[in-house]
Scaffold this motif. Structure first.
Motif, PDB file in Angstrom:
ATOM      1  N   ALA A 262       0.748  -1.239  -0.018  1.00 45.28           N
ATOM      2  CA  ALA A 262       0.092  -0.116  -0.047  1.00 45.28           C
ATOM      3  C   ALA A 262       0.817   1.083   0.133  1.00 45.28           C
ATOM      4  O   ALA A 262       0.577   2.265  -0.700  1.00 45.28           O
ATOM      5  N   ILE A 263       2.093   1.208   0.718  1.00 47.46           N
ATOM      6  CA  ILE A 263       2.890   2.316   0.675  1.00 47.46           C
ATOM      7  C   ILE A 263       3.508   2.817  -0.468  1.00 47.46           C
ATOM      8  O   ILE A 263       3.457   3.791  -1.186  1.00 47.46           O
ATOM      9  N   ASN A 264       3.979   1.670  -1.394  1.00 41.05           N
ATOM     10  CA  ASN A 264       4.439   2.008  -2.417  1.00 41.05           C
ATOM     11  C   ASN A 264       3.312   2.306  -3.573  1.00 41.05           C
ATOM     12  O   ASN A 264       3.655   3.202  -4.546  1.00 41.05           O
ATOM     13  N   ILE A 269       0.882   6.885  -6.641  1.00 42.70           N
ATOM     14  CA  ILE A 269      -0.321   7.753  -6.908  1.00 42.70           C
ATOM     15  C   ILE A 269      -0.130   9.243  -6.620  1.00 42.70           C
ATOM     16  O   ILE A 269      -0.600  10.164  -7.209  1.00 42.70           O
ATOM     17  N   GLU A 270       0.628   9.290  -5.599  1.00 44.38           N
ATOM     18  CA  GLU A 270       0.816  10.505  -5.049  1.00 44.38           C
ATOM     19  C   GLU A 270       1.771  11.465  -5.903  1.00 44.38           C
ATOM     20  O   GLU A 270       1.491  12.479  -6.146  1.00 44.38           O
ATOM     21  N   ILE A 293      -4.856  -1.989  -2.500  1.00 47.04           N
ATOM     22  CA  ILE A 293      -5.141  -0.496  -3.112  1.00 47.04           C
ATOM     23  C   ILE A 293      -6.106   0.302  -2.147  1.00 47.04           C
ATOM     24  O   ILE A 293      -6.230   1.264  -2.084  1.00 47.04           O
ATOM     25  N   LYS A 294      -7.054  -0.348  -1.443  1.00 39.56           N
ATOM     26  CA  LYS A 294      -7.956   0.316  -0.581  1.00 39.56           C
ATOM     27  C   LYS A 294      -6.908   0.753   0.577  1.00 39.56           C
ATOM     28  O   LYS A 294      -7.398   1.843   0.993  1.00 39.56           O
ATOM     29  N   ALA A 295      -6.159  -0.003   1.100  1.00 40.34           N
ATOM     30  CA  ALA A 295      -5.315   0.838   2.223  1.00 40.34           C
ATOM     31  C   ALA A 295      -4.421   1.882   1.684  1.00 40.34           C
ATOM     32  O   ALA A 295      -4.158   2.843   2.299  1.00 40.34           O
ATOM     33  N   SER A 296      -4.021   1.906   0.298  1.00 38.64           N
ATOM     34  CA  SER A 296      -3.358   2.882  -0.151  1.00 38.64           C
ATOM     35  C   SER A 296      -4.132   4.161  -0.245  1.00 38.64           C
ATOM     36  O   SER A 296      -3.638   5.449  -0.337  1.00 38.64           O
ATOM     37  N   LEU A 297      -5.403   4.054  -0.583  1.00 36.33           N
ATOM     38  CA  LEU A 297      -6.582   5.348  -0.619  1.00 36.33           C
ATOM     39  C   LEU A 297      -7.151   5.528   0.368  1.00 36.33           C
ATOM     40  O   LEU A 297      -8.226   5.981   0.368  1.00 36.33           O
ATOM     41  N   LYS A 298      -6.710   5.208   1.600  1.00 36.07           N
ATOM     42  CA  LYS A 298      -7.609   5.629   2.901  1.00 36.07           C
ATOM     43  C   LYS A 298      -7.782   6.587   3.237  1.00 36.07           C
ATOM     44  O   LYS A 298      -9.019   7.010   3.720  1.00 36.07           O
TER      45      LYS A 298
END
Length: 381
Positions: A262-264, A269-270, A293-298
């Motif tokens: 999720a971090i990567n 995305i950032e 992907i859900k965790a990356s866009l929390k």
């Protein structure tokens, strides 16, 4: 065709009626041969006739070697007579003057100028069968030598490239393609320049929609089943003033096997948000239900994909029906066994109107009975 039996006027006549053709001297690329051509029998275009050279402008012929003597040898006359002719050739002077005038006015065409009608006409002249055969052989070499598909010769990009070469030849005369063709580095640089130009246009285009909060996006992490690589794509959507839906792919990133965290994902995305001036926290993003992907866009507005939700619902209902209904489960098992038999038996798929892939049978339960009816006649035969 014996070159020793030819005379100057005979060569010129044969060039005009198509019995002979002009060839570029590929073995000697000195300036002396820039306006001089070899000749060959039209029936054997790859075999130049020894001892002759012609002016490519007016077809005037000159002997470069004498006729064979008793010892079977020839005396080299060189290109002296050809060079003297070119200095006085009226056809060459007219063409050079036309090219010079065209080049001088190419970048600054007067508004009231009228283009020549001949520049817009497409020649309907019948191509000799020997040239059509050479074209066919060249396409075969392109497919076989380059390991391209047969359909590649019908690709619009290749046809456009060939037409560009034809247009250049019609305007500049016959030239050696090696003198003007661009290599891999030049094309790579041109692609990079095109990409940078496209990216700048996209940044300018979507900026106003991002500010107005009328821009949405989708992102997905998917796997290439052929190579086994994972990619992250990011696409934006917006509605223009004419209510037409527009979209643009902003990124397609290759992810290594161990980097799909999720971090990567959020780091990538950032970077897209910053590069294209998207608004953090106020740009809706549609994704699947993957945990990473859900965790990356929390901290973003994430919307679940309706197609993925429907697929998950149908798959859950399918499995629940199999677990709760013995007859339905046995039907599925029978169809899968039938599919395995067909795959092993061979020479049956070509008679079926649908594929026998396992995923298709699994995803399209309403076709199962139809599938059995389709294959039944083949077993009977």
């Amino acid at each position: 065709m014996d070159p020793d039996l030819l005379e100057e006027h005979m060569v010129k006549e044969k060039l005009k009626n198509g019995e002979c053709i002009m060839l570029i001297n590929t073995k000697d690329k000195t300036p002396s041969w820039s306006d001089v051509r070899l000749i060959a029998d039209a029936k054997y275009p790859d075999k130049p006739l020894i001892g002759w050279a012609v002016c490519r402008f007016c077809y005037s012929a000159f002997r470069t070697h004498s006729k064979t003597n008793d010892q079977g040898k020839r005396r080299n006359h060189g290109l002296t007579s050809c060079m003297k002719h070119l200095e006085q050739c009226l056809s060459r002077k007219k063409e050079m003057a036309a090219i010079a005038q065209e080049n001088s006015s190419f970048d600054s065409v007067p508004e009231n100028s009228q283009a020549l009608v001949s520049q817009f006409l497409v020649s309907k002249k019948k191509i000799a069968p020997i040239y059509l055969q050479k074209l066919k052989e060249a396409e075969v070499k392109f497919v076989v030598g380059g390991m391209h598909s047969f359909k590649s010769v019908e690709h619009a990009g290749l046809l456009n490239l060939a037409q560009t070469c034809v247009d250049i030849g019609a305007r500049c005369g016959k030239i050696d393609i090696h003198d003007i063709w661009f290599g891999r580095k030049s094309i790579r640089d041109q692609c990079c320049n095109k990409f940078i130009s496209y990216k700048n246009e996209m940044i300018k285009e979507i900026k106003k929609y991002a500010i107005d909060r009328t821009l949405s996006a989708t992102t997905d992490l998917w796997r290439d089943d052929v190579i086994g690589r994972y990619y992250l794509d990011f696409t934006v959507f917006w509605m223009d003033r004419n209510w037409k839906l527009k979209h643009a792919l902003l990124r397609c990133k290759h992810f290594e096997e161990q980097s799909k965290t999720a971090i990567n994902l959020w780091a990538e995305i950032e970077s897209i948000f910053k590069e294209f001036n998207l608004v953090f926290g106020d740009t809706p993003i549609t994704t699947d239900n993957g945990a990473n992907i859900k965790a990356s866009l929390k901290d973003e507005i994430r919307l679940p994909c309706m197609a993925h939700c429907c697929s998950t619902t149908l798959e859950t209902a399918w499995e629940a029906t199999r677990n709760g209904c013995f007859e339905f489960d046995q039907l599925i098992i029978s169809v899968l066994e039938l599919r395995s038999y067909i795959a092993r038996a061979g020479n049956i798929q070509q008679f079926l109107p649908m594929t026998i892939k396992k995923t298709v049978l699994h995803d399209h339960g309403d076709h199962i009975m139809w599938f059995i009816k389709a294959v039944r006649p083949n077993f009977a035969s």
